[in-house]
Design an enzyme around this catalytic site. Structure first.
Site, PDB file in Angstrom:
ATOM      1  N   ASP A 117      46.412 106.471   2.849  1.00 12.90           N
ATOM      2  CA  ASP A 117      46.427 107.029   1.495  1.00 12.90           C
ATOM      3  C   ASP A 117      47.745 107.767   1.235  1.00 12.90           C
ATOM      4  O   ASP A 117      48.139 108.612   2.030  1.00 12.90           O
ATOM      5  CB  ASP A 117      45.254 108.005   1.326  1.00 12.90           C
ATOM      6  CG  ASP A 117      43.922 107.310   1.577  1.00 12.90           C
ATOM      7  OD1 ASP A 117      43.768 106.173   1.106  1.00 12.90           O
ATOM      8  OD2 ASP A 117      43.060 107.891   2.261  1.00 12.90           O
ATOM      9  N   LYS A 121      50.290 113.780  -4.774  1.00 14.64           N
ATOM     10  CA  LYS A 121      50.655 115.144  -5.189  1.00 14.64           C
ATOM     11  C   LYS A 121      51.406 115.842  -4.073  1.00 14.64           C
ATOM     12  O   LYS A 121      51.005 115.777  -2.911  1.00 14.64           O
ATOM     13  CB  LYS A 121      49.387 115.944  -5.531  1.00 14.64           C
ATOM     14  CG  LYS A 121      48.700 115.431  -6.774  1.00 14.64           C
ATOM     15  CD  LYS A 121      48.508 116.560  -7.780  1.00 14.64           C
ATOM     16  CE  LYS A 121      48.060 116.031  -9.126  1.00 14.64           C
ATOM     17  NZ  LYS A 121      46.625 115.983  -9.285  1.00 14.64           N
ATOM     18  N   ASP A 153      52.717  99.563   1.378  1.00 12.77           N
ATOM     19  CA  ASP A 153      53.453  98.955   0.269  1.00 12.77           C
ATOM     20  C   ASP A 153      54.199 100.046  -0.500  1.00 12.77           C
ATOM     21  O   ASP A 153      55.076  99.765  -1.292  1.00 12.77           O
ATOM     22  CB  ASP A 153      52.471  98.298  -0.701  1.00 12.77           C
ATOM     23  CG  ASP A 153      51.548  99.344  -1.303  1.00 12.77           C
ATOM     24  OD1 ASP A 153      50.824 100.007  -0.524  1.00 12.77           O
ATOM     25  OD2 ASP A 153      51.578  99.551  -2.533  1.00 12.77           O
TER      26      ASP A 153
HETATM   27  N1  SAH Z   1      43.635 100.007   6.632  1.00 14.82           N
HETATM   28  C1  SAH Z   1      42.888  99.427   5.537  1.00 14.82           C
HETATM   29  C2  SAH Z   1      42.435 100.485   4.523  1.00 14.82           C
HETATM   30  C3  SAH Z   1      43.529 101.238   3.856  1.00 14.82           C
HETATM   31  S1  SAH Z   1      42.958 102.465   2.717  1.00 14.82           S
HETATM   32  C4  SAH Z   1      43.708  98.344   4.873  1.00 14.82           C
HETATM   33  O1  SAH Z   1      44.905  98.286   5.085  1.00 14.82           O
HETATM   34  O2  SAH Z   1      43.140  97.537   4.154  1.00 14.82           O
HETATM   35  C5  SAH Z   1      43.050 103.902   3.721  1.00 14.82           C
HETATM   36  C6  SAH Z   1      41.766 104.156   4.473  1.00 14.82           C
HETATM   37  O3  SAH Z   1      41.989 105.220   5.370  1.00 14.82           O
HETATM   38  C7  SAH Z   1      40.585 104.565   3.607  1.00 14.82           C
HETATM   39  O4  SAH Z   1      39.515 103.737   3.913  1.00 14.82           O
HETATM   40  C8  SAH Z   1      40.307 106.018   4.003  1.00 14.82           C
HETATM   41  O5  SAH Z   1      38.931 106.308   3.977  1.00 14.82           O
HETATM   42  C9  SAH Z   1      40.840 106.047   5.408  1.00 14.82           C
HETATM   43  N2  SAH Z   1      41.300 107.351   5.883  1.00 14.82           N
HETATM   44  C10 SAH Z   1      42.156 108.202   5.284  1.00 14.82           C
HETATM   45  N3  SAH Z   1      42.386 109.281   6.042  1.00 14.82           N
HETATM   46  C11 SAH Z   1      41.695 109.105   7.181  1.00 14.82           C
HETATM   47  C12 SAH Z   1      41.534 109.873   8.366  1.00 14.82           C
HETATM   48  N4  SAH Z   1      42.145 111.041   8.514  1.00 14.82           N
HETATM   49  N5  SAH Z   1      40.719 109.394   9.338  1.00 14.82           N
HETATM   50  C13 SAH Z   1      40.080 108.214   9.177  1.00 14.82           C
HETATM   51  N6  SAH Z   1      40.198 107.458   8.076  1.00 14.82           N
HETATM   52  C14 SAH Z   1      40.987 107.882   7.099  1.00 14.82           C
END
Ligand code: SAH
Length: 477
Positions: A117, A121, A153
């Site tokens: 993610d 912000k 990306d």
């Molecule tokens: N890796 C996947 C999903 C990307 S979206 C892909 O490339 O398709 C990012 C994902 O990370 C989300 O599902 C979110 O729930 C998870 N995420 C974010 N922070 C995290 C953390 N600290 N520990 C585990 N999962 C996390």
């Protein structure tokens, strides 16, 4: 932040108890029992599991721990593993924080961060998975030659992450800003397939025309994790090749006579108890640049007294930092001591390194003797600050008032601060020392001789990149 556990989700989860590790801290130090001795890899944020299921199928001799805080998307990932009948993947339904609670030092061979993610912000940046402290925590659990592979990306997040890699003093082993173009250039189909495994998000963003960026991060040669703990500098004291380091530090360091004269001017006859080192600088502005570049990280905020030479703002900006000010006087015109504590506390919550620049010469011009009170208050706050944070505190003394402050013992609070704080003073060289030497000095009052040595190395590094130093006595050209 834990996802609320929906009831029928829990029922569905019951089918997967054999591949769920609900309490990974229980496994700390014992993962090899579960992996059957195979190397352990971790994916943080596995989403719906396309990546981990393909990688695990391709690498039966490796063991994978998929971590995902969103339980409903993780369910999809577990389904995939079941469908493929894979036995080398387990799942942890948690948002990962500090991996060292779950893994012992060196227990992990590789970590994957795919499309993490971006948390756009600004004030969320510490929660990004590529924030410098997170990166460092990964390297605590990674084996000596272990790596972190990060794919996204998002251009902004990617470029920001590169700065964090630098700030954490790690090494970029591989980098591409167009992963798919690079994959296409590989002729052998098997090699090409192994080069990249597409994730769900990757397919989506590629479809939208975004280029995928990837970086593989490792340790710098010969460095263990955590040596930042003994360093105050933002880049671990920067390893300058010894062939150039020696001549640079020789040229920069003040000779003993000049140093003792400056110490005498600052402290009178009582010799400071801290370890002093002193370098020459063309002027105080260059001294400020050197301290900001060596002791703060890219994107950090540098804390400055509200009265300061405006050039310092430009320096901060030029180095990719920003400036924040503490006010010197409240509405009644009294010294605003409360604001100092508030600002320092706020910035230390947000960053690992903090450089503070107290322009005592500008303040003394405005505030007279109160300049000393402010200095004492900064020292008091710094002595009570989180000892895990690294703080460089530069006091700029330059005009007669500030020199008077020094002579009257006003500079003494800087002597003997805690080990995570490096007090520094810059000013013009004493009259007696000026002939044939550059205009300014920077002196450190370090807690240990190592920190004092590091100060000279860090200064040499920054100076070499910006001034011409020639070793003819103590001359800069
Ligand atoms: N890796 C996947 C999903 C990307 S979206 C892909 O490339 O398709 C990012 C994902 O990370 C989300 O599902 C979110 O729930 C998870 N995420 C974010 N922070 C995290 C953390 N600290 N520990 C585990 N999962 C996390």
């Amino acid at each position: 932040m834990r996802q609320r556990r929906v009831k029928n989700l829990e029922t569905k989860y019951e089918e997967y108890e054999d591949i769920l590790i609900r309490d990974p801290s229980d496994m700390r130090g014992r993962w090899s029992e579960r992996s059957g001795g195979c190397p352990v890899y971790v994916e943080i944020g596995c989403g719906k599991g396309r990546f981990i299921s393909e990688l695990a199928a391709r690498e039966p001799g490796h063991f994978f721990v998929a971590i995902e805080g969103n339980m409903s998307v993780m369910l999809r990932a577990m389904e995939k593993i079941r469908e493929k009948g894979l036995r080398n993947v387990v799942f942890t339904p948690e948002f990962a924080e500090d991996l060292s609670e779950w893994f012992a030092d060196g227990e992990v061979q590789g970590i994957f961060l795919n499309f993490s993610d971006p948390l756009p912000k600004n004030y969320w940046y510490r929660r990004r998975l590529t924030y410098r402290n997170r990166l460092l925590s990964y390297f605590r659990v990674l084996a000596e030659d272990g790596t972190v592979t990060f794919k996204t990306d998002n251009t902004g997040l990617f470029e920001w992450s590169l700065q964090e890699i630098m700030a954490a003093d790690l090494k970029v082993l591989e980098i591409t800003r167009d992963l798919h173009a690079e994959a296409m250039s590989i002729e052998d189909p098997e090699e090409r397939a192994a080069f990249n495994i597409e994730t769900e998000y990757e397919a989506k963003f590629t479809g939208l025309g975004e280029k995928i960026k990837r970086v593989v991060i490792g340790r710098k040669d010969g460095k263990g994790a955590g040596n930042m703990n003994t360093s105050i500098a933002a880049f671990n004291g920067r390893n300058i090749r010894s062939s150039i380091a020696d001549s640079l530090t020789d040229a920069l360091k003040a000779d003993e006579d000049c140093k003792s004269e400056t110490v005498r001017q600052l402290f009178g006859e009582d010799h400071p108890k801290s370890f002093t080192e002193m370098i020459m600088a063309p002027g105080k502005t260059e001294a400020v640049r050197l301290v900001i570049s060596g002791y703060s990280c890219p994107c950090d905020r540098v804390l400055m007294s509200s009265a300061h030479d405006p050039v310092y703002d430009l320096i901060a900006e030029d180095l990719g930092r920003s400036a924040e000010c503490f006010s010197l006087t409240d509405e009644k015109g009294e010294p605003d001591l409360a604001d100092i504590g508030y600002r320092i506390g706020k910035l230390l919550r947000n960053q690992q390194h903090l450089t503070i620049i107290y322009d005592a010469s500008a303040c003394a011009a405005e505030n007279g003797p109160e300049a000393q009170e402010i200095l004492r208050e900064i020292c008091r706050v710094l002595n009570a600050a989180d000892p895990g944070k690294k703080i460089a505190f530069l006091t700029v003394i330059d005009d007669c008032d500030a020199a008077e402050m020094a002579r009257s013992g006003g500079i003494h609070p800087l002597d003997g601060l805690r080990s995570n704080v490096l007090p520094l003073i810059t000013g013009s060289l004493p009259d007696a020392c000026q002939a044939g030497r550059p205009g300014a000095f920077v002196m450190c009052l370090a807690y240990s001789p190592e920190t004092a040595d590091e100060f000279v190395r860090v200064s040499a590094f920054s100076a070499a990149a910006s001034w011409t130093i020639r070793k003819t006595g103590h001359n800069f050209e």
